[in-house]
Scaffold this motif. Structure first.
Motif, PDB file in Angstrom:
ATOM      1  N   ASP A   1       0.864  -1.188   0.000  1.00 13.95           N
ATOM      2  CA  ASP A   1       0.000   0.000   0.000  1.00 13.95           C
ATOM      3  C   ASP A   1       0.893   1.229   0.000  1.00 13.95           C
ATOM      4  N   LEU A   2       1.304   1.637  -1.212  1.00 10.98           N
ATOM      5  CA  LEU A   2       2.220   2.770  -1.347  1.00 10.98           C
ATOM      6  C   LEU A   2       1.579   3.848  -2.217  1.00 10.98           C
ATOM      7  N   THR A   3       1.472   5.053  -1.671  1.00  9.77           N
ATOM      8  CA  THR A   3       0.892   6.165  -2.413  1.00  9.77           C
ATOM      9  C   THR A   3       1.972   7.208  -2.701  1.00  9.77           C
ATOM     10  N   LEU A   4       2.138   7.542  -3.977  1.00  7.37           N
ATOM     11  CA  LEU A   4       3.031   8.638  -4.371  1.00  7.37           C
ATOM     12  C   LEU A   4       2.173   9.888  -4.562  1.00  7.37           C
ATOM     13  N   VAL A   5       2.530  10.950  -3.847  1.00  8.56           N
ATOM     14  CA  VAL A   5       1.780  12.202  -3.917  1.00  8.56           C
ATOM     15  C   VAL A   5       2.662  13.235  -4.609  1.00  8.56           C
ATOM     16  N   LEU A   6       2.344  13.502  -5.869  1.00  6.05           N
ATOM     17  CA  LEU A   6       3.120  14.415  -6.713  1.00  6.05           C
ATOM     18  C   LEU A   6       2.463  15.781  -6.760  1.00  6.05           C
ATOM     19  N   GLY A   7       3.273  16.825  -6.871  1.00  2.00           N
ATOM     20  CA  GLY A   7       2.682  18.148  -7.054  1.00  2.00           C
ATOM     21  C   GLY A   7       3.755  19.201  -7.122  1.00  2.00           C
TER      22      GLY A   7
ATOM     23  N   ALA B   1       6.018   3.532 -10.668  1.00  2.00           N
ATOM     24  CA  ALA B   1       5.865   2.182 -11.229  1.00  2.00           C
ATOM     25  C   ALA B   1       5.583   1.149 -10.139  1.00  2.00           C
ATOM     26  N   MET B   2       6.137   1.367  -8.921  1.00  3.80           N
ATOM     27  CA  MET B   2       5.920   0.393  -7.850  1.00  3.80           C
ATOM     28  C   MET B   2       4.782   0.800  -6.910  1.00  3.80           C
ATOM     29  N   ALA B   3       4.223   1.976  -7.118  1.00  3.48           N
ATOM     30  CA  ALA B   3       3.153   2.473  -6.246  1.00  3.48           C
ATOM     31  C   ALA B   3       1.842   1.755  -6.542  1.00  3.48           C
ATOM     32  N   THR B   4       1.010   1.663  -5.506  1.00  4.32           N
ATOM     33  CA  THR B   4      -0.345   1.160  -5.728  1.00  4.32           C
ATOM     34  C   THR B   4      -1.289   2.312  -6.081  1.00  4.32           C
ATOM     35  N   ARG B   5      -0.937   3.533  -5.632  1.00  2.11           N
ATOM     36  CA  ARG B   5      -1.736   4.712  -5.960  1.00  2.11           C
ATOM     37  C   ARG B   5      -0.788   5.874  -6.256  1.00  2.11           C
ATOM     38  N   VAL B   6      -1.145   6.706  -7.253  1.00  2.26           N
ATOM     39  CA  VAL B   6      -0.408   7.941  -7.520  1.00  2.26           C
ATOM     40  C   VAL B   6      -1.433   9.062  -7.651  1.00  2.26           C
ATOM     41  N   ARG B   7      -1.182  10.158  -6.920  1.00  6.11           N
ATOM     42  CA  ARG B   7      -2.068  11.325  -6.989  1.00  6.11           C
ATOM     43  C   ARG B   7      -1.256  12.537  -7.417  1.00  6.11           C
TER      44      ARG B   7
ATOM     45  N   PRO C   1      -6.774  16.551  -5.635  1.00  5.44           N
ATOM     46  CA  PRO C   1      -6.073  15.420  -6.241  1.00  5.44           C
ATOM     47  C   PRO C   1      -6.658  14.987  -7.592  1.00  5.44           C
ATOM     48  N   LEU C   2      -5.765  14.635  -8.498  1.00  8.74           N
ATOM     49  CA  LEU C   2      -6.128  13.899  -9.711  1.00  8.74           C
ATOM     50  C   LEU C   2      -5.533  12.503  -9.575  1.00  8.74           C
ATOM     51  N   ALA C   3      -6.320  11.480  -9.896  1.00  4.44           N
ATOM     52  CA  ALA C   3      -5.818  10.115  -9.792  1.00  4.44           C
ATOM     53  C   ALA C   3      -5.041   9.758 -11.046  1.00  4.44           C
ATOM     54  N   LEU C   4      -3.745   9.490 -10.897  1.00  3.51           N
ATOM     55  CA  LEU C   4      -2.932   9.001 -12.005  1.00  3.51           C
ATOM     56  C   LEU C   4      -2.887   7.476 -12.009  1.00  3.51           C
ATOM     57  N   LYS C   5      -3.120   6.889 -10.838  1.00  2.63           N
ATOM     58  CA  LYS C   5      -3.047   5.420 -10.700  1.00  2.63           C
ATOM     59  C   LYS C   5      -3.796   5.022  -9.432  1.00  2.63           C
ATOM     60  N   GLY C   6      -4.564   3.961  -9.520  1.00  2.09           N
ATOM     61  CA  GLY C   6      -5.186   3.357  -8.338  1.00  2.09           C
ATOM     62  C   GLY C   6      -6.344   4.123  -7.734  1.00  2.09           C
TER      63      GLY C   6
END
Lengths: 170, 170, 170
Positions: free
Chosen positions: C4-10, C152-158, C165-170
């Motif tokens: 359960d890994l979330t990458l939070v980009l911004g 690439a290894m994240a389960t969620r990317v925002r 937030p915009l969902a890029l993944k998950g």
């Protein structure tokens, strides 16, 4: 209007080229790669070389810093094509002080005549603070305008961040 | 809370003004245009002039570099309004060394009193590398904070790239 | 792969830290905060201090400019963790001229061993114009590469803009 045109937008090292290449190579080949980069220095030569190594076999590469429209018109109309990238092509014409409006019109005409799928990679460069010098501001404005024009005629537009796509259109 | 407030975010030449104008003019007019740009030099005058030419007739233009809250309060409460742009308004106050917190509070109060639809255009400026000078960093931080505050009270937020909207809210 | 890994980009002041903190504190605490910032000057000290004030109680803070992988391995495997931020961690290693590939590999291994939820905050820095100096370009490229690897290894990317937030993944 082109039948199948994808604009792939993104920042530096966003994974936009890799995303586009993966989509192109899902088509039946051979695939045409129109490379617009000019190697002015070692750093640029290294980047171009790395991009070349990253690509799988099966690509026919055309090095075309300026005359992308002519190159597109010379290729089989239904062949899959990747142009990488539009922003370097614009940079080349800006630095050469060419008439951008004539170039845009020729590019749009050539794109409209494609029957096969085509991908255009472009940089989004307008999301930082206002650049100090006037040439950088002009470049930023032109790059934004060109992206808008191509997006308007595209059937699909993807914004790439961290290698992942957001659908802006199609 | 405002009844109908749209924040239109985007980079330079992303098509954010044109997107907002198209939405405003889908309402019954007349439409009020609050222009915050100050023409310090020829480049800025040319940009403002081009924006004016690009707009269709039917707009009532108000040139308001500072007192946007007062202007909003003086307009009919249900009239459609476009503020273009919030980031230049912030720049004007920053350069004049005004109290930003007082300005934000006045703006938020004026926005809350609108009954008609209102669009606010703003630049996203925080997605490049860290600027060299402290004033640019301060501006970037304030622009981001202001965007967050307005987004929190907005009913809709759109992020524009290449002329195309992504829905961030509403 | 982490569970359960979330990458939070911004971008800068996009509200990415606040977004991540809100998600972490929705879990059962205590929550571990791995802060990678180094206070080289007053401006940075002020930013760090403000971030600390902004956080609610219940956090266990670890100041780790370099050895994030070791820190992660020393924490209970199922505890909720926030790393803020990955881009400063990269900056620290770049300036210290460490071997980035070894660091990336160690980080990825440590992330893969987590059983609890983990959030990684990172800056998107590649959406402005090309920086003038080579170090800034290298930093921009590395930050983009690192974001792609973690995504690439994240389960969620925002992707966060204006706090949303915009969902890029998950």
């Amino acid at each position: 209007m082109p039948h199948d045109l994808t604009l792939v937008l993104g920042g530096a090292r966003s994974g936009k080229s890799r995303f586009a290449e993966a989509e192109v190579t899902a088509c039946l080949g051979p695939w045409h790669y129109i490379a617009t980069a000019q190697a002015f220095d070692d750093e640029m030569r290294a980047r171009i070389g790395q991009h070349r190594v990253d690509r799988v076999q099966g690509w026919i590469t055309h090095e075309v810093p300026f005359r992308v429209a002519d190159c597109l018109s010379a290729l089989p109309s239904d062949a899959p094509v990747l142009v990488d990238c539009l922003t370097l092509w614009l940079t080349n014409h800006l630095l050469a002080e060419h008439d951008l409006h004539a170039e845009y019109a020729a590019l749009e005409a050539a794109l409209s005549n494609r029957h096969g799928p085509i991908w255009l990679v472009a940089n989004e460069v307008g999301l930082g603070i206002v650049p100090d010098n006037a040439l950088a501001r002009q470049f930023r404005d032109e790059a934004g305008r060109l992206n808008q024009r191509i997006a308007a005629m595209a059937t699909r537009v993807r914004f790439i961040a961290a290698g992942l796509p957001l659908a802006l259109k199609g």
